[in-house]
Design an enzyme around this catalytic site. Structure first.
Site, PDB file in Angstrom:
ATOM      1  N   HIS A 167      -2.231   2.145  -6.307  1.00 45.05           N
ATOM      2  CA  HIS A 167      -3.464   1.705  -5.967  1.00 45.05           C
ATOM      3  C   HIS A 167      -3.179   0.755  -6.390  1.00 45.05           C
ATOM      4  O   HIS A 167      -3.703  -0.569  -6.466  1.00 45.05           O
ATOM      5  CB  HIS A 167      -4.751   1.641  -5.174  1.00 45.05           C
ATOM      6  N   LYS A 214      -2.761  -2.140   7.370  1.00 43.94           N
ATOM      7  CA  LYS A 214      -4.478  -1.489   8.018  1.00 43.94           C
ATOM      8  C   LYS A 214      -3.805  -2.379   9.168  1.00 43.94           C
ATOM      9  O   LYS A 214      -3.453  -3.145   9.856  1.00 43.94           O
ATOM     10  CB  LYS A 214      -5.574  -2.504   7.247  1.00 43.94           C
ATOM     11  N   TYR A 266      -9.000 -11.553  -6.668  1.00 41.29           N
ATOM     12  CA  TYR A 266      -8.072 -12.072  -7.863  1.00 41.29           C
ATOM     13  C   TYR A 266      -8.273 -12.928  -8.538  1.00 41.29           C
ATOM     14  O   TYR A 266      -7.819 -13.328  -9.359  1.00 41.29           O
ATOM     15  CB  TYR A 266      -6.130 -11.607  -7.695  1.00 41.29           C
ATOM     16  N   ARG A 276      -0.645  -1.561  -6.952  1.00 43.76           N
ATOM     17  CA  ARG A 276      -0.784  -2.428  -6.237  1.00 43.76           C
ATOM     18  C   ARG A 276      -1.222  -3.957  -6.490  1.00 43.76           C
ATOM     19  O   ARG A 276      -1.335  -4.826  -6.083  1.00 43.76           O
ATOM     20  CB  ARG A 276      -1.727  -1.864  -4.782  1.00 43.76           C
ATOM     21  N   ARG A 327       1.082  -0.814   0.339  1.00 43.20           N
ATOM     22  CA  ARG A 327      -0.513   0.273  -0.563  1.00 43.20           C
ATOM     23  C   ARG A 327       0.611   0.878  -0.116  1.00 43.20           C
ATOM     24  O   ARG A 327       2.091   1.404   0.677  1.00 43.20           O
ATOM     25  CB  ARG A 327      -1.292  -0.004   1.434  1.00 43.20           C
ATOM     26  N   HIS A 361      -4.407  -8.891   3.171  1.00 46.28           N
ATOM     27  CA  HIS A 361      -5.773  -8.800   3.726  1.00 46.28           C
ATOM     28  C   HIS A 361      -6.033  -9.854   5.410  1.00 46.28           C
ATOM     29  O   HIS A 361      -6.311 -10.976   5.294  1.00 46.28           O
ATOM     30  CB  HIS A 361      -6.192  -9.375   2.405  1.00 46.28           C
TER      31      HIS A 361
END
Length: 327
Positions: free
Chosen positions: A271, A196, A307, A274, A172, A298
């Site tokens: 982004h 995150k 994906y 990414r 990120r 994640h």
């Protein structure tokens, strides 16, 4: 910046709880504050507790717990509807606000015991539109790296290292600007980043990343680096002013290199790089979905599964584009 003086005491207590107990990042706490302040302003309108017509000027500090106890699930649904009709808020925006409200009322009822009934207990998350992520093809990714590597400017090594890390590691933007030199373990070819929710994770570095970082460190300024709250002396990437590089500067660098490579800057961004890394790893690296989840940081496997949908869509397109398809 949160102005706690504008909030009722129970809201500030909730924000303290999310930061100290739930270990949420300052940005997440700021989002909670914004979402809940917006919700409470709406409640004042719905309950006829204000005559202020300018929504931004509505004061929430005087909303007491007796008012909070009167809130029902219907009121929360009305708020989400208000966001749609008045601000044309997207499903993702409404989903975030619903999540903030859910956590808030769970705190008030189950943690702080300030209310007996949790009106958000059965609150559902607005259904999100599942959109396939935009990403660069392998050919365009190589072109972007080649253009960045051959660009003649005094920051070429830095810019190339930035693009290389984005495309190879799928990190990120916030993670990239937060990298410190001592986060990198060159003996093990890995580094630690803060993702995150202030969660720490390990990112493994391939040969391209190690080479790009090493080349940049050879020319990275050693003198005149600012001593500041950003810990610029420890930062891997520095700006022209010899301080930790900002998100905005990185976004500018990425836009500049995308443009130099003839790629659409309205379509692609940091982004999207990414997304590109994740897609290329899944398509060409035959990466297990659980491993990819770990790489990207994640929390939920469902986020990573998008994906696999990309790969499925490509398989569908391949069949549709068969020259015999229209016969």
């Amino acid at each position: 910046m949160i102005n706690h003086e504008d909030n009722p005491e129970y809201l500030n207590s909730f924000l303290d709880y999310t930061m100290t107990i739930l270990n949420k990042s300052p940005n997440t706490v700021k989002e909670y504050n914004y979402d809940l302040a917006t919700f409470l302003k709406f409640i004042k309108i719905r309950f006829n507790l204000t005559k202020e017509e300018d929504f931004s000027k509505i004061v929430i500090k005087d909303i007491d717990l007796n008012t909070i106890k009167k809130i029902t699930l219907d009121d929360i649904h009305a708020f989400l509807s208000y966001l749609t009709t008045t601000y044309h808020s997207k499903a993702a925006t409404r989903a975030r606000k619903a999540s903030s409200i859910r956590v808030f009322f769970n705190y008030l009822s189950a943690k702080a015991n300030l209310i007996e009934v949790n009106p958000a207990q059965n609150l559902e998350t607005p259904k999100l539109d599942k959109r396939l992520p935009k990403y660069l093809s392998l050919v365009d990714s190589k072109k972007l790296l080649e253009v960045t590597a051959n660009e003649d400017n005094r920051n070429s090594e830095r810019d190339y290292a930035i693009i290389t890390l984005f495309l190879n590691c799928g990190m990120r933007l916030s993670e990239l600007v937060g990298i410190n030199i001592n986060d990198i373990d060159f003996s093990e070819n890995k580094m630690t980043v803060i993702g995150k929710g202030n969660k720490e994770r390990t990112i493994y570095l391939n040969k391209a990343c190690i080479h790009a970082i090493t080349e940049y460190l050879n020319v990275r300024p050693k003198d005149g680096i600012k001593t500041d709250r950003l810990n610029s002396r420890k930062a891997l990437f520095l700006s022209e002013r010899k301080e930790r590089i900002s998100k905005r500067t990185v976004q500018y660098i990425v836009d500049k290199e995308l443009m130099a490579a003839g790629l659409d800057t309205k379509k692609y961004s940091t982004h999207k790089l990414r997304h590109t890394a994740a897609t290329l790893m899944y398509q060409y690296g035959k990466v297990d979905i659980r491993a990819l989840q770990e790489v990207l940081g994640h929390e939920s496997i469902s986020t990573t599964e998008i994906y696999t949908h990309v790969a499925n869509q490509q398989a569908r397109d391949a069949i549709e584009n068969n020259p015999l398809a229209d016969i």
